[in-house]
Motif scaffolding. Sequence first.
Motif, PDB file in Angstrom:
ATOM      1  N   ASP A 243       0.817  -1.227   0.000  1.00  0.00           N
ATOM      2  CA  ASP A 243       0.000   0.000   0.000  1.00  0.00           C
ATOM      3  C   ASP A 243       0.849   1.274   0.000  1.00  0.00           C
ATOM      4  O   ASP A 243       0.324   2.361   0.220  1.00  0.00           O
ATOM      5  CB  ASP A 243      -1.007  -0.010   1.157  1.00  0.00           C
ATOM      6  CG  ASP A 243      -0.364   0.108   2.538  1.00  0.00           C
ATOM      7  OD1 ASP A 243       0.841   0.412   2.636  1.00  0.00           O
ATOM      8  OD2 ASP A 243      -1.077  -0.119   3.543  1.00  0.00           O
ATOM      9  N   LYS A 244       2.180   1.120  -0.195  1.00  0.00           N
ATOM     10  CA  LYS A 244       3.146   2.219  -0.355  1.00  0.00           C
ATOM     11  C   LYS A 244       3.567   2.837   0.978  1.00  0.00           C
ATOM     12  O   LYS A 244       4.315   3.808   0.995  1.00  0.00           O
ATOM     13  CB  LYS A 244       2.611   3.336  -1.272  1.00  0.00           C
ATOM     14  CG  LYS A 244       2.040   2.858  -2.598  1.00  0.00           C
ATOM     15  CD  LYS A 244       1.399   3.994  -3.367  1.00  0.00           C
ATOM     16  CE  LYS A 244       0.627   3.482  -4.560  1.00  0.00           C
ATOM     17  NZ  LYS A 244      -0.077   4.544  -5.280  1.00  0.00           N
ATOM     18  N   SER A 245       3.087   2.302   2.099  1.00  0.00           N
ATOM     19  CA  SER A 245       3.398   2.900   3.396  1.00  0.00           C
ATOM     20  C   SER A 245       4.330   2.023   4.222  1.00  0.00           C
ATOM     21  O   SER A 245       4.450   0.813   3.998  1.00  0.00           O
ATOM     22  CB  SER A 245       2.113   3.170   4.190  1.00  0.00           C
ATOM     23  OG  SER A 245       1.587   1.960   4.706  1.00  0.00           O
ATOM     24  N   ILE A 246       4.979   2.686   5.190  1.00  0.00           N
ATOM     25  CA  ILE A 246       5.713   2.021   6.269  1.00  0.00           C
ATOM     26  C   ILE A 246       4.978   2.388   7.551  1.00  0.00           C
ATOM     27  O   ILE A 246       4.582   3.542   7.728  1.00  0.00           O
ATOM     28  CB  ILE A 246       7.164   2.524   6.346  1.00  0.00           C
ATOM     29  CG1 ILE A 246       7.907   2.289   5.018  1.00  0.00           C
ATOM     30  CG2 ILE A 246       7.920   1.869   7.500  1.00  0.00           C
ATOM     31  CD1 ILE A 246       9.162   3.120   4.865  1.00  0.00           C
ATOM     32  N   LYS A 247       4.777   1.420   8.438  1.00  0.00           N
ATOM     33  CA  LYS A 247       4.153   1.727   9.726  1.00  0.00           C
ATOM     34  C   LYS A 247       5.079   1.320  10.860  1.00  0.00           C
ATOM     35  O   LYS A 247       5.744   0.278  10.784  1.00  0.00           O
ATOM     36  CB  LYS A 247       2.795   1.028   9.854  1.00  0.00           C
ATOM     37  CG  LYS A 247       1.751   1.589   8.888  1.00  0.00           C
ATOM     38  CD  LYS A 247       0.358   1.038   9.131  1.00  0.00           C
ATOM     39  CE  LYS A 247      -0.650   1.666   8.170  1.00  0.00           C
ATOM     40  NZ  LYS A 247      -2.034   1.173   8.416  1.00  0.00           N
ATOM     41  N   GLY A 267       7.345   9.787   1.224  1.00  0.00           N
ATOM     42  CA  GLY A 267       7.670   8.368   1.176  1.00  0.00           C
ATOM     43  C   GLY A 267       7.606   7.816  -0.236  1.00  0.00           C
ATOM     44  O   GLY A 267       7.594   8.569  -1.225  1.00  0.00           O
ATOM     45  N   HIS A 268       7.570   6.505  -0.340  1.00  0.00           N
ATOM     46  CA  HIS A 268       7.605   5.848  -1.644  1.00  0.00           C
ATOM     47  C   HIS A 268       6.273   6.002  -2.386  1.00  0.00           C
ATOM     48  O   HIS A 268       5.212   6.072  -1.777  1.00  0.00           O
ATOM     49  CB  HIS A 268       7.933   4.374  -1.472  1.00  0.00           C
ATOM     50  CG  HIS A 268       9.310   4.121  -0.933  1.00  0.00           C
ATOM     51  ND1 HIS A 268      10.451   4.303  -1.692  1.00  0.00           N
ATOM     52  CD2 HIS A 268       9.732   3.725   0.301  1.00  0.00           C
ATOM     53  CE1 HIS A 268      11.510   4.009  -0.953  1.00  0.00           C
ATOM     54  NE2 HIS A 268      11.100   3.658   0.252  1.00  0.00           N
ATOM     55  N   GLY A 269       6.368   6.021  -3.709  1.00  0.00           N
ATOM     56  CA  GLY A 269       5.170   6.152  -4.527  1.00  0.00           C
ATOM     57  C   GLY A 269       4.602   4.832  -4.993  1.00  0.00           C
ATOM     58  O   GLY A 269       3.543   4.781  -5.618  1.00  0.00           O
ATOM     59  N   THR A 270       5.328   3.740  -4.700  1.00  0.00           N
ATOM     60  CA  THR A 270       4.889   2.395  -5.083  1.00  0.00           C
ATOM     61  C   THR A 270       5.175   1.444  -3.920  1.00  0.00           C
ATOM     62  O   THR A 270       5.591   1.873  -2.843  1.00  0.00           O
ATOM     63  CB  THR A 270       5.621   1.918  -6.355  1.00  0.00           C
ATOM     64  OG1 THR A 270       7.028   2.076  -6.152  1.00  0.00           O
ATOM     65  CG2 THR A 270       5.218   2.722  -7.576  1.00  0.00           C
ATOM     66  N   SER A 271       4.968   0.169  -4.148  1.00  0.00           N
ATOM     67  CA  SER A 271       5.112  -0.850  -3.106  1.00  0.00           C
ATOM     68  C   SER A 271       6.448  -0.754  -2.370  1.00  0.00           C
ATOM     69  O   SER A 271       7.504  -0.599  -2.984  1.00  0.00           O
ATOM     70  CB  SER A 271       5.004  -2.237  -3.752  1.00  0.00           C
ATOM     71  OG  SER A 271       5.238  -3.258  -2.816  1.00  0.00           O
ATOM     72  N   ASP A 289       9.491  -0.625  -5.180  1.00  0.00           N
ATOM     73  CA  ASP A 289       9.315  -0.786  -6.623  1.00  0.00           C
ATOM     74  C   ASP A 289       9.687   0.486  -7.393  1.00  0.00           C
ATOM     75  O   ASP A 289       9.847   0.446  -8.612  1.00  0.00           O
ATOM     76  CB  ASP A 289       7.853  -1.122  -6.940  1.00  0.00           C
ATOM     77  CG  ASP A 289       7.538  -2.611  -6.796  1.00  0.00           C
ATOM     78  OD1 ASP A 289       8.450  -3.381  -6.429  1.00  0.00           O
ATOM     79  OD2 ASP A 289       6.380  -3.001  -7.035  1.00  0.00           O
ATOM     80  N   ASP A 290       9.779   1.630  -6.674  1.00  0.00           N
ATOM     81  CA  ASP A 290      10.110   2.884  -7.367  1.00  0.00           C
ATOM     82  C   ASP A 290      11.607   3.018  -7.681  1.00  0.00           C
ATOM     83  O   ASP A 290      12.068   4.082  -8.058  1.00  0.00           O
ATOM     84  CB  ASP A 290       9.595   4.095  -6.583  1.00  0.00           C
ATOM     85  CG  ASP A 290      10.297   4.291  -5.234  1.00  0.00           C
ATOM     86  OD1 ASP A 290      11.331   3.634  -4.986  1.00  0.00           O
ATOM     87  OD2 ASP A 290       9.791   5.097  -4.427  1.00  0.00           O
ATOM     88  N   ARG A 291      12.368   1.906  -7.460  1.00  0.00           N
ATOM     89  CA  ARG A 291      13.794   1.796  -7.816  1.00  0.00           C
ATOM     90  C   ARG A 291      14.712   2.502  -6.830  1.00  0.00           C
ATOM     91  O   ARG A 291      15.917   2.615  -7.095  1.00  0.00           O
ATOM     92  CB  ARG A 291      14.055   2.329  -9.239  1.00  0.00           C
ATOM     93  CG  ARG A 291      13.170   1.736 -10.308  1.00  0.00           C
ATOM     94  CD  ARG A 291      13.486   2.289 -11.667  1.00  0.00           C
ATOM     95  NE  ARG A 291      12.607   1.716 -12.684  1.00  0.00           N
ATOM     96  CZ  ARG A 291      12.740   1.932 -13.979  1.00  0.00           C
ATOM     97  NH1 ARG A 291      13.720   2.675 -14.441  1.00  0.00           N
ATOM     98  NH2 ARG A 291      11.893   1.375 -14.832  1.00  0.00           N
ATOM     99  N   THR A 292      14.175   2.999  -5.716  1.00  0.00           N
ATOM    100  CA  THR A 292      15.000   3.729  -4.764  1.00  0.00           C
ATOM    101  C   THR A 292      15.051   3.017  -3.411  1.00  0.00           C
ATOM    102  O   THR A 292      14.211   2.174  -3.096  1.00  0.00           O
ATOM    103  CB  THR A 292      14.491   5.152  -4.521  1.00  0.00           C
ATOM    104  OG1 THR A 292      13.239   5.088  -3.810  1.00  0.00           O
ATOM    105  CG2 THR A 292      14.307   5.916  -5.829  1.00  0.00           C
ATOM    106  N   VAL A 293      16.078   3.399  -2.631  1.00  0.00           N
ATOM    107  CA  VAL A 293      16.189   3.019  -1.225  1.00  0.00           C
ATOM    108  C   VAL A 293      16.154   4.326  -0.428  1.00  0.00           C
ATOM    109  O   VAL A 293      16.968   5.221  -0.666  1.00  0.00           O
ATOM    110  CB  VAL A 293      17.492   2.264  -0.941  1.00  0.00           C
ATOM    111  CG1 VAL A 293      17.618   1.926   0.545  1.00  0.00           C
ATOM    112  CG2 VAL A 293      17.583   0.984  -1.785  1.00  0.00           C
ATOM    113  N   SER A 294      15.184   4.462   0.485  1.00  0.00           N
ATOM    114  CA  SER A 294      15.082   5.659   1.303  1.00  0.00           C
ATOM    115  C   SER A 294      15.728   5.437   2.657  1.00  0.00           C
ATOM    116  O   SER A 294      15.699   4.324   3.204  1.00  0.00           O
ATOM    117  CB  SER A 294      13.611   6.054   1.516  1.00  0.00           C
ATOM    118  OG  SER A 294      13.043   6.503   0.302  1.00  0.00           O
ATOM    119  N   VAL A 295      16.314   6.505   3.194  1.00  0.00           N
ATOM    120  CA  VAL A 295      16.970   6.470   4.506  1.00  0.00           C
ATOM    121  C   VAL A 295      16.157   7.353   5.468  1.00  0.00           C
ATOM    122  O   VAL A 295      15.924   8.526   5.183  1.00  0.00           O
ATOM    123  CB  VAL A 295      18.418   7.006   4.415  1.00  0.00           C
ATOM    124  CG1 VAL A 295      19.140   6.833   5.759  1.00  0.00           C
ATOM    125  CG2 VAL A 295      19.189   6.303   3.308  1.00  0.00           C
TER     126      VAL A 295
END
Length: 299
Positions: A243-247, A267-271, A289-295
């Motif tokens: 759902d594109k979220s982290i909880k 946050g992310h725009g995809t899974s 899935d948006d090809r990125t790793v977020s910190v």
Amino acid sequence: MIIEKIDTFGGHRDCVYALEHGPQPHQLFSAGADGLVVRWHLDRPDLGELVAKVPASVYALALHTTSGLLWVGQNYEGVHLIDVSSKQEVNSLKLTTAAIFDIKFYKNDAIIALSDGVVIVVDAEQLAIKKHLKASDQSARCIAVNPVEREVAIGYSDNTVRIFDLTTYALKRMIPAHANSVFTVAYSPDFRFLLTAGRDAHLKVWQVENEYTLHEDIVAHMFAINHLVYNPAGTLLATASMDKSIKLWDAETFRLLKVVDRARHAGHGTSVNKLLWTNYKNQLLSASDDRTVSVWKVA
């Protein structure tokens, strides 16, 4: 609770499915559908390095701390062993033509979960197959090791979690855990609980010492839960979803503390496929899935 996005690692050409700790607290590895295995430095975010390139998708990465080799599970080709300092492949195991969904180590064993329902146990030093565990015709998706009870929990696409003995690998218990595929399993840091989640979007908590009886059943997300992790202190829990979220959750009460999404936190725009909670400044990593790793900085 304050959560702040402090960086984004870009460079993958397709969905990112796997994250793994590096040999140093500030290092980590990522891999995904593009077959690229990349090392990142949290103290130098601009310093992404290509460590290996394999011809197919990677769902599983595991660093074998004794040898220092990174095990890369490549779809349909088995496992590649990479010396991360020289960035050279030093060995490979042509185990299977099935997809490799997870790799975990216990002592000298590598436990490998496959899409054909087989779990292979490999001697990590001799690189010899010790066991084939065939308990289901559907995918073995995820693995969690409990060294206290000497058990390993494996989640399957047939909606169940199976508990095996870590010494003999005999099947000890089968838990009809979910209404759909189980994508992620994790023991709590004190090994009192087993947490499971998957396609049905429920987060379930099982009491290990009470024969894995159900302790909590939480409707945690809108869509599939892909991964869950604890923070290094064992006080917080994070779940990642399609759902594109982290909880973020309280690890003791399982109360929801924070929702991290695109609208509120960029946050992310995809899974969101995978999480990694590091010892480096308590930073949480998320792959998508948006090809990125977020910190993320969590305070």
